[in-house]
Scaffold this motif. Sequence first.
Motif, PDB file in Angstrom:
ATOM      1  N   ALA A 129       0.817  -1.228   0.000  1.00  0.00           N
ATOM      2  CA  ALA A 129       0.000   0.000   0.000  1.00  0.00           C
ATOM      3  C   ALA A 129       0.839   1.262   0.000  1.00  0.00           C
ATOM      4  O   ALA A 129       0.283   2.363   0.005  1.00  0.00           O
ATOM      5  N   GLY A 130       2.143   1.126  -0.017  1.00  0.00           N
ATOM      6  CA  GLY A 130       2.995   2.298   0.066  1.00  0.00           C
ATOM      7  C   GLY A 130       3.181   2.987  -1.275  1.00  0.00           C
ATOM      8  O   GLY A 130       2.586   2.590  -2.282  1.00  0.00           O
ATOM      9  N   PRO A 131       4.022   3.998  -1.318  1.00  0.00           N
ATOM     10  CA  PRO A 131       4.309   4.668  -2.584  1.00  0.00           C
ATOM     11  C   PRO A 131       5.131   3.765  -3.493  1.00  0.00           C
ATOM     12  O   PRO A 131       5.794   2.830  -3.026  1.00  0.00           O
ATOM     13  N   LEU A 132       5.083   4.054  -4.778  1.00  0.00           N
ATOM     14  CA  LEU A 132       5.900   3.279  -5.713  1.00  0.00           C
ATOM     15  C   LEU A 132       7.363   3.673  -5.523  1.00  0.00           C
ATOM     16  O   LEU A 132       7.733   4.836  -5.657  1.00  0.00           O
ATOM     17  N   ARG A 133       8.180   2.693  -5.197  1.00  0.00           N
ATOM     18  CA  ARG A 133       9.585   2.934  -4.946  1.00  0.00           C
ATOM     19  C   ARG A 133      10.388   2.515  -6.174  1.00  0.00           C
ATOM     20  O   ARG A 133       9.838   2.045  -7.157  1.00  0.00           O
ATOM     21  N   ASN A 134      11.695   2.667  -6.084  1.00  0.00           N
ATOM     22  CA  ASN A 134      12.506   2.236  -7.219  1.00  0.00           C
ATOM     23  C   ASN A 134      12.466   0.712  -7.327  1.00  0.00           C
ATOM     24  O   ASN A 134      12.082   0.006  -6.398  1.00  0.00           O
ATOM     25  N   THR A 135      12.872   0.226  -8.488  1.00  0.00           N
ATOM     26  CA  THR A 135      12.754  -1.196  -8.777  1.00  0.00           C
ATOM     27  C   THR A 135      13.512  -2.050  -7.781  1.00  0.00           C
ATOM     28  O   THR A 135      13.018  -3.090  -7.331  1.00  0.00           O
ATOM     29  N   ALA A 136      14.692  -1.617  -7.390  1.00  0.00           N
ATOM     30  CA  ALA A 136      15.497  -2.407  -6.458  1.00  0.00           C
ATOM     31  C   ALA A 136      14.781  -2.591  -5.131  1.00  0.00           C
ATOM     32  O   ALA A 136      14.958  -3.612  -4.457  1.00  0.00           O
ATOM     33  N   THR A 137      13.990  -1.619  -4.750  1.00  0.00           N
ATOM     34  CA  THR A 137      13.238  -1.720  -3.493  1.00  0.00           C
ATOM     35  C   THR A 137      11.983  -2.547  -3.675  1.00  0.00           C
ATOM     36  O   THR A 137      11.651  -3.373  -2.816  1.00  0.00           O
ATOM     37  N   MET A 138      11.279  -2.352  -4.787  1.00  0.00           N
ATOM     38  CA  MET A 138      10.047  -3.098  -5.026  1.00  0.00           C
ATOM     39  C   MET A 138      10.310  -4.594  -5.184  1.00  0.00           C
ATOM     40  O   MET A 138       9.392  -5.394  -5.103  1.00  0.00           O
ATOM     41  N   ASN A 139      11.567  -4.971  -5.402  1.00  0.00           N
ATOM     42  CA  ASN A 139      11.928  -6.383  -5.494  1.00  0.00           C
ATOM     43  C   ASN A 139      12.040  -7.056  -4.129  1.00  0.00           C
ATOM     44  O   ASN A 139      12.196  -8.276  -4.063  1.00  0.00           O
ATOM     45  N   GLN A 140      11.960  -6.287  -3.071  1.00  0.00           N
ATOM     46  CA  GLN A 140      12.210  -6.818  -1.738  1.00  0.00           C
ATOM     47  C   GLN A 140      10.914  -7.232  -1.054  1.00  0.00           C
ATOM     48  O   GLN A 140       9.934  -6.481  -1.036  1.00  0.00           O
ATOM     49  N   SER A 141      10.903  -8.389  -0.439  1.00  0.00           N
ATOM     50  CA  SER A 141       9.671  -8.910   0.164  1.00  0.00           C
ATOM     51  C   SER A 141       9.194  -8.051   1.327  1.00  0.00           C
ATOM     52  O   SER A 141       7.986  -7.963   1.574  1.00  0.00           O
TER      53      SER A 141
END
Length: 128
Positions: A100-112
């Motif tokens: 539900a958070g903001p869209l982060r960079n790809t490297a972060t969105m890859n983290q569980s």
Amino acid sequence: QVQLVESGGGLVQAGGSLRLSCAASGRTFGYFHMGWFRRAPGKEREFVGYISRSGGSTSFADSVKGRFSISRDNAKNTVYLQMNSLKPEDTAVYYCAADAGPLRNTATMNQSYVYEYWGQGTQVTVSS
């Protein structure tokens, strides 16, 4: 709160295709970025791909890039993982997850840890 239920797993031969679905209930589905992860036997859970809440941004692990795709239908509260050219090493339990958070960079969105809500998983087995 959001509840996630995966479906569509099963047994498929190498080179085949499967489409996994993840149905959400609870909070407004369109509010969440959605990720797919998998856990193979004896291995750590790993990132597969994600799609932003608008559907305008996706990213995939190198191991599945070009073979897997993610789409979502916010009207149906469902996100899909289309898996083509499956390999035995794709055998795993596949999980969808919601953030539900903001869209982060790809490297972060890859983290569980980014994802607050998780489904129970669906088994995918690819035979050689």
